[in-house]
Design an enzyme around this catalytic site. Sequence first.
Site, short mmCIF file in Angstrom:
data_model
loop_
_atom_site.label_atom_id
_atom_site.label_comp_id
_atom_site.label_asym_id
_atom_site.label_seq_id
_atom_site.Cartn_x
_atom_site.Cartn_y
_atom_site.Cartn_z
N GLU A 21 0.71 -1.45 0.13
CA GLU A 21 0.04 -0.05 -0.27
C GLU A 21 0.99 1.27 0.07
O GLU A 21 0.71 2.32 -0.65
CB GLU A 21 -0.86 -0.12 1.36
CG GLU A 21 -1.90 -0.92 1.21
CD GLU A 21 -2.74 -1.23 2.34
OE1 GLU A 21 -3.98 -0.59 2.43
OE2 GLU A 21 -2.27 -1.30 3.54
N TYR A 53 -11.45 28.14 5.22
CA TYR A 53 -11.52 26.69 4.68
C TYR A 53 -10.22 26.54 3.55
O TYR A 53 -10.03 25.11 3.61
CB TYR A 53 -12.59 26.30 4.12
CG TYR A 53 -13.29 27.12 3.03
CD1 TYR A 53 -13.14 27.18 1.70
CD2 TYR A 53 -14.34 27.94 3.32
CE1 TYR A 53 -13.52 28.11 0.77
CE2 TYR A 53 -14.92 28.99 2.24
CZ TYR A 53 -14.50 28.93 1.13
OH TYR A 53 -14.86 29.67 0.17
N ILE A 71 -4.80 5.63 8.79
CA ILE A 71 -5.25 6.69 8.61
C ILE A 71 -5.95 7.30 9.73
O ILE A 71 -5.97 8.61 9.67
CB ILE A 71 -6.44 6.43 7.20
CG1 ILE A 71 -7.47 5.38 7.66
CG2 ILE A 71 -5.62 6.41 6.05
CD1 ILE A 71 -8.43 5.23 6.62
N GLU A 72 -6.22 6.47 10.84
CA GLU A 72 -6.48 7.27 11.99
C GLU A 72 -5.32 8.27 12.38
O GLU A 72 -5.44 9.46 12.81
CB GLU A 72 -6.39 6.09 13.06
CG GLU A 72 -7.64 5.23 13.00
CD GLU A 72 -7.40 3.96 12.26
OE1 GLU A 72 -6.41 3.99 11.43
OE2 GLU A 72 -7.95 2.92 12.46
N LYS A 98 -10.90 5.76 2.27
CA LYS A 98 -9.71 4.88 1.56
C LYS A 98 -10.60 4.22 0.38
O LYS A 98 -11.41 3.12 0.60
CB LYS A 98 -8.80 3.91 2.28
CG LYS A 98 -7.96 3.18 1.38
CD LYS A 98 -7.20 2.20 2.19
CE LYS A 98 -5.80 2.47 2.19
NZ LYS A 98 -4.93 1.56 3.11
#
Length: 119
Positions: A21, A53, A71-72, A98
Amino acid sequence: MINIALQGAEFFAYHGFYPEEQKIGCRFLVDVNVGFVPPGDLLEDNLSKTVDYERVYIIVCEEMKHPRKLIETVGQSIIDRIKKKYPFAESIEVTIKKLTPPLSGKVAHSAVIINYKKS
Protein backbone atom coordinates in the site's frame (compact mmCIF):
# COMPACT_ATOMS: atom_id res chain seq x y z
CA MET A 1 -22.08 28.22 16.52
CA ILE A 2 -20.92 28.29 12.90
CA ASN A 3 -19.68 25.31 10.88
CA ILE A 4 -17.39 25.30 7.89
CA ALA A 5 -16.95 22.14 5.85
CA LEU A 6 -14.83 20.61 3.14
CA GLN A 7 -16.46 17.62 1.49
CA GLY A 8 -14.84 15.08 -0.81
CA ALA A 9 -11.34 16.52 -1.06
CA GLU A 10 -9.58 13.91 -3.18
CA PHE A 11 -5.97 12.79 -2.83
CA PHE A 12 -3.67 10.08 -4.10
CA ALA A 13 -1.50 9.06 -1.16
CA TYR A 14 0.64 6.25 0.23
CA HIS A 15 -1.02 5.44 3.55
CA GLY A 16 -1.46 1.83 4.53
CA PHE A 17 -0.37 -0.84 6.95
CA TYR A 18 1.00 -3.16 4.28
CA PRO A 19 4.24 -2.33 2.43
CA GLU A 20 2.47 -2.75 -0.94
CA GLU A 21 0.00 0.00 0.00
CA GLN A 22 2.87 2.33 0.79
CA LYS A 23 4.45 1.56 -2.61
CA ILE A 24 1.48 1.62 -4.99
CA GLY A 25 -0.69 4.19 -3.18
CA CYS A 26 -4.43 4.64 -3.21
CA ARG A 27 -7.13 7.27 -3.69
CA PHE A 28 -8.61 8.90 -0.60
CA LEU A 29 -11.50 11.26 0.08
CA VAL A 30 -11.35 13.59 3.07
CA ASP A 31 -14.22 15.48 4.72
CA VAL A 32 -13.61 18.08 7.43
CA ASN A 33 -16.20 19.91 9.53
CA VAL A 34 -15.17 22.60 12.00
CA GLY A 35 -17.65 24.12 14.46
CA PHE A 36 -16.67 27.37 16.13
CA VAL A 37 -17.83 30.49 17.89
CA PRO A 38 -16.35 33.50 16.08
CA PRO A 39 -13.72 35.34 18.15
CA GLY A 40 -15.28 38.66 17.20
CA ASP A 41 -17.99 40.36 15.18
CA LEU A 42 -18.59 38.65 11.83
CA LEU A 43 -20.05 41.91 10.53
CA GLU A 44 -16.47 43.19 10.38
CA ASP A 45 -16.25 40.93 7.29
CA ASN A 46 -12.74 39.87 8.30
CA LEU A 47 -11.25 36.45 7.52
CA SER A 48 -9.46 36.42 10.89
CA LYS A 49 -12.88 36.14 12.59
CA THR A 50 -13.65 32.77 11.03
CA VAL A 51 -12.08 29.44 10.07
CA ASP A 52 -10.52 29.82 6.62
CA TYR A 53 -11.48 26.70 4.67
CA GLU A 54 -8.63 27.35 2.22
CA ARG A 55 -6.15 27.09 5.11
CA VAL A 56 -7.92 23.94 6.34
CA TYR A 57 -7.51 22.45 2.84
CA ILE A 58 -3.79 23.28 2.86
CA ILE A 59 -3.42 21.53 6.24
CA VAL A 60 -5.17 18.44 4.85
CA CYS A 61 -2.97 18.48 1.71
CA GLU A 62 0.20 18.68 3.77
CA GLU A 63 -0.83 15.84 6.09
CA MET A 64 -1.93 13.60 3.22
CA LYS A 65 1.58 13.90 1.72
CA HIS A 66 3.19 12.17 4.74
CA PRO A 67 2.79 8.37 4.38
CA ARG A 68 1.58 6.65 7.52
CA LYS A 69 0.50 3.13 8.34
CA LEU A 70 -2.84 4.19 9.83
CA ILE A 71 -5.30 6.69 8.40
CA GLU A 72 -6.33 7.27 12.01
CA THR A 73 -2.92 8.86 12.52
CA VAL A 74 -3.46 11.12 9.51
CA GLY A 75 -6.88 12.19 10.80
CA GLN A 76 -5.57 12.96 14.28
CA SER A 77 -2.71 15.02 12.81
CA ILE A 78 -5.21 17.05 10.78
CA ILE A 79 -7.29 17.72 13.91
CA ASP A 80 -4.24 18.68 15.96
CA ARG A 81 -3.11 21.21 13.35
CA ILE A 82 -6.58 22.74 13.00
CA LYS A 83 -6.83 23.08 16.81
CA LYS A 84 -3.46 24.83 16.88
CA LYS A 85 -4.33 27.20 14.01
CA TYR A 86 -7.86 27.92 15.28
CA PRO A 87 -7.90 27.69 19.09
CA PHE A 88 -11.50 28.97 19.05
CA ALA A 89 -12.66 25.78 17.27
CA GLU A 90 -15.25 24.03 19.45
CA SER A 91 -15.57 20.82 17.42
CA ILE A 92 -13.75 19.15 14.55
CA GLU A 93 -14.73 16.05 12.62
CA VAL A 94 -12.41 14.46 10.07
CA THR A 95 -13.51 11.57 7.86
CA ILE A 96 -10.95 9.82 5.68
CA LYS A 97 -12.19 7.28 3.13
CA LYS A 98 -9.80 4.87 1.45
CA LEU A 99 -11.30 4.12 -1.95
CA THR A 100 -11.25 0.50 -3.13
CA PRO A 101 -9.23 -0.85 -0.18
CA PRO A 102 -7.23 -4.03 -0.77
CA LEU A 103 -9.72 -6.55 0.62
CA SER A 104 -10.78 -9.98 -0.60
CA GLY A 105 -14.12 -8.65 -1.91
CA LYS A 106 -15.48 -5.54 -3.59
CA VAL A 107 -15.74 -2.62 -1.16
CA ALA A 108 -16.38 0.98 -2.21
CA HIS A 109 -14.31 2.40 0.64
CA SER A 110 -13.13 1.92 4.17
CA ALA A 111 -13.22 4.92 6.48
CA VAL A 112 -12.23 6.41 9.79
CA ILE A 113 -14.13 9.21 11.48
CA ILE A 114 -12.37 11.13 14.23
CA ASN A 115 -14.15 13.70 16.39
CA TYR A 116 -12.81 16.40 18.67
CA LYS A 117 -14.93 18.40 21.10
CA LYS A 118 -13.48 21.14 23.26
CA SER A 119 -14.19 20.41 26.91
